[in-house]
Design a protein around this motif. Structure first.
Motif, PDB file in Angstrom:
ATOM      1  N   ILE A  23     -22.496 -43.704  64.462  1.00  0.00           N
ATOM      2  CA  ILE A  23     -21.453 -45.285  64.109  1.00  0.00           C
ATOM      3  C   ILE A  23     -20.181 -45.839  64.547  1.00  0.00           C
ATOM      4  CG2 ILE A  23     -19.519 -45.465  62.134  1.00  0.00           C
ATOM      5  CD1 ILE A  23     -21.295 -43.208  60.491  1.00  0.00           C
ATOM      6  N   TRP A  24     -19.514 -45.037  65.377  1.00  0.00           N
ATOM      7  CA  TRP A  24     -19.074 -45.364  66.598  1.00  0.00           C
ATOM      8  C   TRP A  24     -19.507 -46.019  67.368  1.00  0.00           C
ATOM      9  CZ3 TRP A  24     -13.544 -45.232  66.574  1.00  0.00           C
ATOM     10  CH2 TRP A  24     -12.953 -44.576  66.485  1.00  0.00           C
ATOM     11  N   ALA A  25     -20.948 -46.257  68.409  1.00  0.00           N
ATOM     12  CA  ALA A  25     -21.541 -46.470  68.880  1.00  0.00           C
ATOM     13  C   ALA A  25     -21.419 -48.228  67.884  1.00  0.00           C
ATOM     14  CB  ALA A  25     -23.241 -46.568  68.845  1.00  0.00           C
ATOM     15  N   LEU A  26     -22.166 -48.154  66.879  1.00  0.00           N
ATOM     16  CA  LEU A  26     -22.527 -49.394  66.042  1.00  0.00           C
ATOM     17  C   LEU A  26     -21.361 -50.374  66.027  1.00  0.00           C
ATOM     18  CD1 LEU A  26     -23.954 -51.848  64.336  1.00  0.00           C
ATOM     19  CD2 LEU A  26     -23.106 -49.992  62.552  1.00  0.00           C
ATOM     20  N   GLY A  27     -19.610 -49.586  65.726  1.00  0.00           N
ATOM     21  CA  GLY A  27     -18.833 -49.793  65.398  1.00  0.00           C
ATOM     22  C   GLY A  27     -18.136 -50.539  66.869  1.00  0.00           C
ATOM     23  N   ILE A  28     -18.513 -50.840  67.949  1.00  0.00           N
ATOM     24  CA  ILE A  28     -18.403 -50.511  69.634  1.00  0.00           C
ATOM     25  C   ILE A  28     -19.035 -52.042  69.710  1.00  0.00           C
ATOM     26  CG2 ILE A  28     -18.532 -50.765  72.018  1.00  0.00           C
ATOM     27  CD1 ILE A  28     -17.995 -47.079  71.383  1.00  0.00           C
ATOM     28  N   GLY A  29     -20.285 -51.714  69.599  1.00  0.00           N
ATOM     29  CA  GLY A  29     -20.641 -53.164  69.894  1.00  0.00           C
ATOM     30  C   GLY A  29     -20.419 -54.544  68.227  1.00  0.00           C
ATOM     31  N   PHE A  30     -19.853 -53.768  67.681  1.00  0.00           N
ATOM     32  CA  PHE A  30     -19.672 -54.671  65.969  1.00  0.00           C
ATOM     33  C   PHE A  30     -18.231 -55.363  67.300  1.00  0.00           C
ATOM     34  CE2 PHE A  30     -16.292 -56.332  63.002  1.00  0.00           C
ATOM     35  CZ  PHE A  30     -17.902 -56.598  62.025  1.00  0.00           C
ATOM     36  N   ILE A  31     -17.728 -54.728  68.532  1.00  0.00           N
ATOM     37  CA  ILE A  31     -16.244 -55.750  68.896  1.00  0.00           C
ATOM     38  C   ILE A  31     -16.850 -56.037  69.722  1.00  0.00           C
ATOM     39  CG2 ILE A  31     -14.059 -54.625  69.909  1.00  0.00           C
ATOM     40  CD1 ILE A  31     -13.857 -52.440  67.681  1.00  0.00           C
ATOM     41  N   VAL A  32     -17.749 -55.943  70.542  1.00  0.00           N
ATOM     42  CA  VAL A  32     -18.248 -56.947  71.605  1.00  0.00           C
ATOM     43  C   VAL A  32     -18.284 -58.399  71.201  1.00  0.00           C
ATOM     44  CG1 VAL A  32     -19.810 -56.766  73.696  1.00  0.00           C
ATOM     45  CG2 VAL A  32     -18.766 -54.692  73.090  1.00  0.00           C
ATOM     46  N   PHE A  33     -19.094 -58.117  69.833  1.00  0.00           N
ATOM     47  CA  PHE A  33     -20.036 -59.412  69.008  1.00  0.00           C
ATOM     48  C   PHE A  33     -18.471 -60.189  68.928  1.00  0.00           C
ATOM     49  CE2 PHE A  33     -21.050 -61.838  65.322  1.00  0.00           C
ATOM     50  CZ  PHE A  33     -21.590 -61.846  66.525  1.00  0.00           C
ATOM     51  N   LEU A  34     -17.219 -59.372  68.863  1.00  0.00           N
ATOM     52  CA  LEU A  34     -16.402 -59.914  68.165  1.00  0.00           C
ATOM     53  C   LEU A  34     -15.843 -60.445  69.034  1.00  0.00           C
ATOM     54  CD1 LEU A  34     -14.297 -57.859  65.583  1.00  0.00           C
ATOM     55  CD2 LEU A  34     -15.662 -60.088  65.085  1.00  0.00           C
ATOM     56  N   VAL A  35     -15.441 -60.361  70.409  1.00  0.00           N
ATOM     57  CA  VAL A  35     -15.311 -60.496  71.956  1.00  0.00           C
ATOM     58  C   VAL A  35     -15.846 -61.460  72.098  1.00  0.00           C
ATOM     59  CG1 VAL A  35     -14.512 -60.098  73.799  1.00  0.00           C
ATOM     60  CG2 VAL A  35     -14.185 -58.197  72.301  1.00  0.00           C
ATOM     61  N   TRP A  36     -16.716 -61.474  72.215  1.00  0.00           N
ATOM     62  CA  TRP A  36     -17.994 -62.786  72.798  1.00  0.00           C
ATOM     63  C   TRP A  36     -18.408 -64.149  71.777  1.00  0.00           C
ATOM     64  CZ3 TRP A  36     -22.554 -65.381  70.744  1.00  0.00           C
ATOM     65  CH2 TRP A  36     -23.051 -66.118  71.776  1.00  0.00           C
TER      66      TRP A  36
END
Length: 913
Positions: A23-36
Motif C-alpha cells: 500500500i505504501w508502494a501504491l501511495g508513493i506511485g500515486f504521489i509520483v503521478f501527482l508530481v508528474w
C-alpha cells in the motif's frame, strides 16, 4: 486514534502487516503521478497534436495504478458502507461520457474527454482508500502542499526574470518548455503582464492560488511543529502576491466568497486565527506588490542582476517577517484564544457571528478598493482591474452571452449531450456574436453540454452526495485536523466555486485536485452501513470485473493512442523539413490507422496528397485525399479545416460546384465567420455569372438566391451587432467587406437590382475608393480598370507601410474585380491597362504563374511605350520568380529599349511581397 486502514470493519493485524508495504508502494506511485501531471497535462480541450500525448500517458499511468489497487484490495474490498458504494457509483461518470459518444459532434475530443474522466475516476478510487490510512493521508497532504508551493515558486521565478533557471528545473520532463523557457508562464494581454505559472491562463492560476492560500492557512493553524508553522506562514505572502499578479477579477471576487464559506466550518478561535494570519500576510503582500510589479515588468523585458536581487529581497524579507509573526501568533496568541473562547464552542450559532461580521468587513474593503481612491495604493494595472469590476464590464457581459448560447446547445442536445468537447465544436453555430471562446467559462454548463441531462444529474448527484455526507459528518463530531478531511474540502470547494466563472476544470491537473479533494472528503464522510445484501460476492466480483476490464481496455487503448500520437507528431514535424512524400506519408498513415478521425493527421495527409497531385496530375493522390477527408468528416463534421481541405479537393478535381455546395451547406455552422461568407458570396457570383453566359436560367437563379441569402445574413448580422451593449466587445471582425460588397453588388446587378447594387458598393468600400464606387458608370470596363488600378496602388502603399492586413484587402479587391470583368467580356481581349495591373496584383499575391500569363496579354510590340516596358518588366520577373524559362525575345526587345530594365527586373524578383 485513527480508524483501521480498510474502513469500518477491521481486518486481521497479520493481513495489515502483510500488505502495508504494498500500500505504501501504491501511495508513493500515486504521489509520483501527482508530481508528474502538473507539468504535463495542461488545457485538454484543444485539437493540437503537441498536447494530446500527455493525456494518453496519464490515462495509461492511472490505469496501471488502478490495476495495482485492484490487486491489493481484491480480497479486502467489501460493500459494507456508503463510502464503498461511492467507489462503485464513480464508474457512472466515465460511463456517461462513453454514452455521449453516440451523438458526439467531435469523436476526437469526445475520446480525449473519456480518457480524462476515466483518469479522474481511477484517481478518486485509489485516493478514497489510501486516504483512510492516517500516515498515508498525512504524506499525501504534505506532497500536495509541496507541489503547490513549488508551483508558486516556479511562477515567481518566471515573473522575476529567472525563466532559464525555472525552465531548467522542469525542462527534462515537461513538454511545455521551448528554448529553455516554459511557455507563457507570464502571459501578455490588453491588461499587460499577467502571472500564470504552469497553467498558461491567469484566471485558472488564480483559482489554484485561492485554494492553496486557504490550505496554507489551515496547515499553519493546525501545525504543531515550529518548522511547519514557519514554512506555511512564509508561503502566504508569495501566494497572495502571485494572486494579485494574475490580475484575475474572478479570483478577487470569489476569494471572499470561499473564505466566508470556509469560516462557517471553523470554531471561533480558529476563525479569528485565520483572519489574523490573512490580515498580516495580506498587508505585507500589498506593501511589496507594487515594487514587485514594476521590477517584474522590467525583468521580463531586460534582465539585470541588481533588479532581480532587489525584487527577491522585497519578497523574501516580507515573507520572513510574516513567517516570524505567524509563528508568534501560533505560539502565544493561539493558546490564549483557545482558552478564552473554548466555552463558546458549546453554544449554538456562535460559529456564525464572525462569518457574518466578515461579510460586513469584506463589503467595506470591497467598497474602499472598488469605489474609492484607496485602491491607488495598488499598482496601476491592479488598480485598473479593480476599477472595472462591475456588471457592465465586458467580461461579465461576455460570460452572460456564453451562458445563454450554452443553453441553446443544451436545448438541441438535451439527453446524452453533444460529447466531450461539444462546445468547442459547436459554439460558432450557436454564438450570439463573433466572440472566440472554445470554453463556456462555466464548468457546470460545459459539463451539461457534453453529457446532457443524464450525465449532469449523475455528476451533480455524485458530488452533491459527497458534500452532503461530508458536511453532515463534520458538523456532528469533534474535529481532528487530519481525519476530518478539511484539507481536501478546501481544495474541492475552492476550485469548484471558482469554476462557476471559468474553465479551471478544463485543466486536467485541476480536475485531479478536485477528485482527490472529493476522495479525501469521502474517506471521512458519514459512512452508514449498507444492507447485508449489498455485500454479496457476486456484486463485489462484478464490480472488480468491470473495473479490471475497463482498466485493461483503457491501458491498451492508451498504448495504441500513444503510438498514434507519436506518429502524428512525427509526420507534422516532417512536413516542414522533408521533401520526401513517402517519408512524410508513412507516419501520418500510421497515425490514422487507429484513429481515422484524427483531424490534424487527416489534414496533413490530405494536404500532402493534393500538393503532389498538383505536381504530377496523378488521380490516385486525389482519390486518397478524398478518402482521408471523407472518413475524418464522418466523425468531425464541424471541423472547419477539414471542410476547407475538402473544398480544395473539389477545386483540383474540377468540381468547383461541389466545393461551392460545401460552403453553402455548412454556412450555418460558422454563422459569424466573415471569411466563410466572403468565399460563399464570391463563388455564388462567379457561378451565377457563368450560368448567365451559358443562359442557364435555373442555375443562375440557384446561385443568385444562395449568394444573396448569404449577403442578407451578413447584413442582418451587422445590424444585430449594433444592438450589443456598448461595454460588450464584438469579438472577431464582421462587416460588409469590400470583397463581399463587390460580389454581392454584382449579384444584385445580375438580378436586376441596380440601385441596391450601387448602395451595396458604398457600404463595403472605404473612403479611398469613394470616387470610384460613386461613379455613374458602374460595372463597365473602364470602371473595372479604374478599380483594379486603385487596388494595386493601395496594395503598394500598404506594402510600403508594412500593413499586411490592408495589403491583402486591396489585393483581393483588385483580383475579384479582374475576375468579374474577365467573366463579363466572355473571352474577349481585355484592355492592356487591366491586364497590367491585374498581373501585378497576382504577382504580389504570390500567384506568379498566373501573373506571367496575364502580363503576357498586356504586351505589345511598342517598347518605346513606358506602359508596355512596365508590362514586360513584370512579365519577365514573374517568369524568373516561377523558375520558368525566360522569354528571350521579350527580354532582348526590352533591354534594347532600355538596358537599365535588367536591374529593374531583379528588383521586382528580390522584393518579398
Amino acid at each position: 486514534m485513527s480508524k483501521p486502514v480498510y474502513g469500518k470493519n477491521a481486518v486481521q493485524s497479520r493481513n495489515v502487516e502483510k500488505i502495508s508495504s504494498y500500500i505504501w508502494a501504491l501511495g508513493i506511485g500515486f504521489i509520483v503521478f501527482l508530481v508528474w501531471t502538473p507539468f504535463q497535462v495542461g488545457l485538454f480541450n484543444g485539437q493540437q497534436i503537441d498536447f494530446e500525448k500527455p493525456i494518453y500517458v496519464s490515462s495509461l499511468l492511472s490505469s496501471l495504478l488502478l490495476l495495482v489497487w485492484i490487486g491489493l484490495y481484491f480480497t479486502k474490498f467489501k460493500l459494507e458502507g456508503q463510502r464503498d458504494l461511492l467507489a462503485v457509483a464513480s464508474l457512472l461518470l466515465p460511463a456517461t461520457y462513453a454514452l455521449s459518444l453516440i451523438g458526439a459532434v467531435s469523436h476526437y475530443m469526445a475520446m480525449n474527454l473519456l480518457f480524462i474522466q476515466s483518469m479522474y475516476v481511477a484517481i478518486f478510487i485509489i485516493a478514497l482508500y489510501l486516504l483512510q490510512q492516517k500516515q498515508l493521508n498525512v504524506v499525501i497532504q504534505n506532497a500536495i502542499l509541496a507541489i503547490a508551493y513549488f508551483i508558486v515558486g516556479f511562477g515567481l521565478l518566471n515573473w522575476l526574470g529567472s525563466w532559464k533557471f525555472a525552465g531548467g528545473l522542469v525542462g527534462w520532463f515537461s513538454n511545455t518548455v521551448r528554448g529553455g523557457k516554459y511557455l507563457d508562464a507570464v502571459m501578455t494581454d490588453s491588461n499587460g503582464l499577467r502571472l500564470t505559472s504552469i497553467f498558461q491562463y491567469a484566471n485558472t492560476y488564480a483559482a489554484f492560488l485561492m485554494a492553496f492560500l486557504f490550505v496554507a492557512v489551515f496547515a499553519l493553524v493546525r501545525s504543531k511543529k515550529w518548522y511547519g508553522t514557519l514554512t506555511h506562514s512564509f508561503m502566504l505572502v508569495p501566494i497572495i502576491v502571485s494572486l494579485l499578479l494574475t490580475l484575475s477579477r474572478g479570483g478577487l471576487v470569489m476569494l471572499p466568497v470561499v473564505f466566508i464559506l470556509l469560516l462557517l466550518f471553523l470554531k471561533p478561535a480558529q476563525q479569528i486565527l485565520w483572519i489574523i494570519h490573512l490580515a498580516i500576510s495580506g498587508i505585507a503582500a500589498l506593501l511589496v506588490t507594487s515594487p514587485l510589479t514594476t521590477l517584474g515588468t522590467e525583468l521580463n523585458t531586460t534582465f539585470t542582476s541588481s533588479a532581480a536581487l532587489k525584487a527577491w529581497a522585497y519578497l523574501l524579507v516580507a515573507s520572513a517577517v510574516v513567517a516570524v509573526l505567524g509563528w508568534a501568533v501560533q505560539r502565544f496568541a493561539s493558546p490564549r484564544l483557545q482558552e478564552k473562547l473554548g466555552s463558546w464552542e458549546t453554544r449554538k450559532l456562535t460559529g456564525l457571528w464572525i462569518p457574518l461580521g466578515s461579510i460586513v468587513l469584506v463589503a467595506i474593503v470591497a467598497f474602499l478598493l472598488i469605489g474609492t481612491s484607496v485602491r491607488s495604493i495598488l499598482p496601476d494595472n491592479i488598480e485598473t482591474r479593480l476599477e472595472n469590476i462591475n456588471f457592465k464590464q465586458h467580461s461579465v457581459l461576455e460570460r452572460i452571452t456564453f451562458y445563454k448560447d450554452a443553453m441553446k446547445v443544451v436545448k438541441d442536445y438535451p439527453i446524452i449531450g453533444s460529447g466531450g468537447g461539444g462546445w468547442a465544436s459547436l459554439y460558432e453555430h450557436y454564438q450570439n456574436n463573433p466572440y472566440v471562446s472554445r470554453q463556456v467559462h462555466n464548468f457546470f454548463l460545459q459539463y451539461l453540454i457534453e453529457v446532457g441531462i443524464v450525465g449532469f444529474i449523475v455528476f451533480m448527484g455524485f458530488i452533491g452526495y459527497i458534500f452532503y455526507k461530508y458536511i453532515r459528518a463534520y458538523l456532528k463530531r469533534d474535529k481532528d485536523e487530519f481525519n476530518n478531511g478539511f484539507f481536501f474540502y478546501i481544495i474541492a470547494l475552492s476550485i469548484l466555486v471558482h469554476s462557476l466563472l471559468d474553465f479551471n476544470m478544463s485543466y486536467a491537473f485541476m480536475g485531479i485536485l478536485v477528485f482527490i479533494g472529493l476522495a479525501g472528503m469521502g474517506a471521512v464522510m458519514d459512512n452508514k452501513p449498507l444492507r447485508q445484501s449489498w455485500n454479496k460476492a457476486g456484486l463485489r466480483f462484478g464490480y472488480f470485473a468491470v473495473l479490471a476490464i475497463g482498466s485493461v481496455f483503457l491501458l491498451f487503448l492508451s498504448i495504441s493512442y500513444i503510438g498514434s500520437s507519436n506518429a502524428a507528431l512525427k509526420g507534422k514535424n516532417l512536413v516542414s523539413v522533408s521533401q520526401s512524400y513517402e517519408e512524410i506519408k508513412t507516419p501520418l498513415v500510421e497515425a490514422l490507422q487507429s484513429r481515422p478521425f484524427h483531424p490534424e493527421s487527416a489534414i496533413y495527409l490530405a494536404s500532402l496528397d493534393l500538393t503532389v497531385f498538383k505536381q504530377t496530375q496523378d488521380e490516385q493522390y486525389l482519390a486518397e485525399a478524398y478518402d482521408v477527408l471523407s472518413r475524418a468528416l464522418k466523425d468531425e463534421p464541424y471541423n472547419k479545416d477539414l471542410l476547407k481541405q475538402l473544398i480544395s479537393y473539389y477545386d483540383l478535381k474540377g468540381q468547383s460546384d461541389l466545393g461551392f455546395n460545401v460552403y453553402r451547406d455548412n454556412a450555418d455552422k460558422f454563422n459569424w465567420d466573415i471569411d466563410w461568407y466572403e468565399a460563399l458570396i464570391s463563388r455564388a457570383q462567379a457561378f451565377a455569372a457563368a450560368a448567365n453566359v451559358q443562359k442557364d436560367e435555373a442555375k443562375k437563379q440557384e446561385y443568385l438566391t444562395a449568394g444573396l441569402e448569404a449577403y442578407q445574413h451578413v447584413v442582418d448580422g451587422v445590424e444585430h451587432l449594433k444592438t450589443l451593449p456598448p461595454e460588450q466587445l464584438q469579438g472577431r471582425p464582421f462587416s460588409i467587406t469590400p470583397t463581399i460588397a463587390l460580389n454581392a453588388g454584382k449579384l444584385q446587378m445580375l438580378s436586376g437590382q441596380a440601385e441596391q447594387a450601387a448602395a451595396t458598393l458604398k457600404l463595403g468600400f472605404a473612403d479611398n475608393y469613394a470616387d470610384i464606387v460613386s461613379s455613374t458608370t458602374l460595372w463597365d470596363t473602364n470602371w473595372y480598370s479604374s478599380l483594379i488600378a486603385r487596388a494595386f496602388e493601395l496594395a503598394q502603399q500598404s506594402f510600403a507601410q508594412q500593413d499586411e492586413a490592408n495589403k491583402i484587402i486591396h489585393l483581393n479587391i483588385g483580383l475579384d474585380a479582374y475576375n468579374q470583368v474577365a467573366s463579363d467580356l466572355q473571352g474577349q481581349p481585355l484592355p492592356s491597362s487591366i491586364n497590367l495591373n491585374a498581373g501585378k496584383l497576382q504577382y504580389m499575391a504570390g500567384q506568379v504563374q498566373a501573373a506571367a500569363a496575364t502580363l503576357k496579354l498586356a504586351l505589345s510590340d511598342d517598347y518605346s511605350d513606358a506602359a508596355n516596358r512596365e508590362a514586360a518588366r513584370w512579365y519577365l520577373a514573374a517568369l524568373k520568380k516561377s523558375e520558368t524559362a525566360q522569354d528571350q525575345t521579350v527580354y532582348d526587345k526590352l533591354i534594347a529599349a532600355d538596358p537599365a530594365e535588367a536591374a529593374e527586373i531583379d528588383v521586382i524578383v528580390n522584393t518579398q511581397y
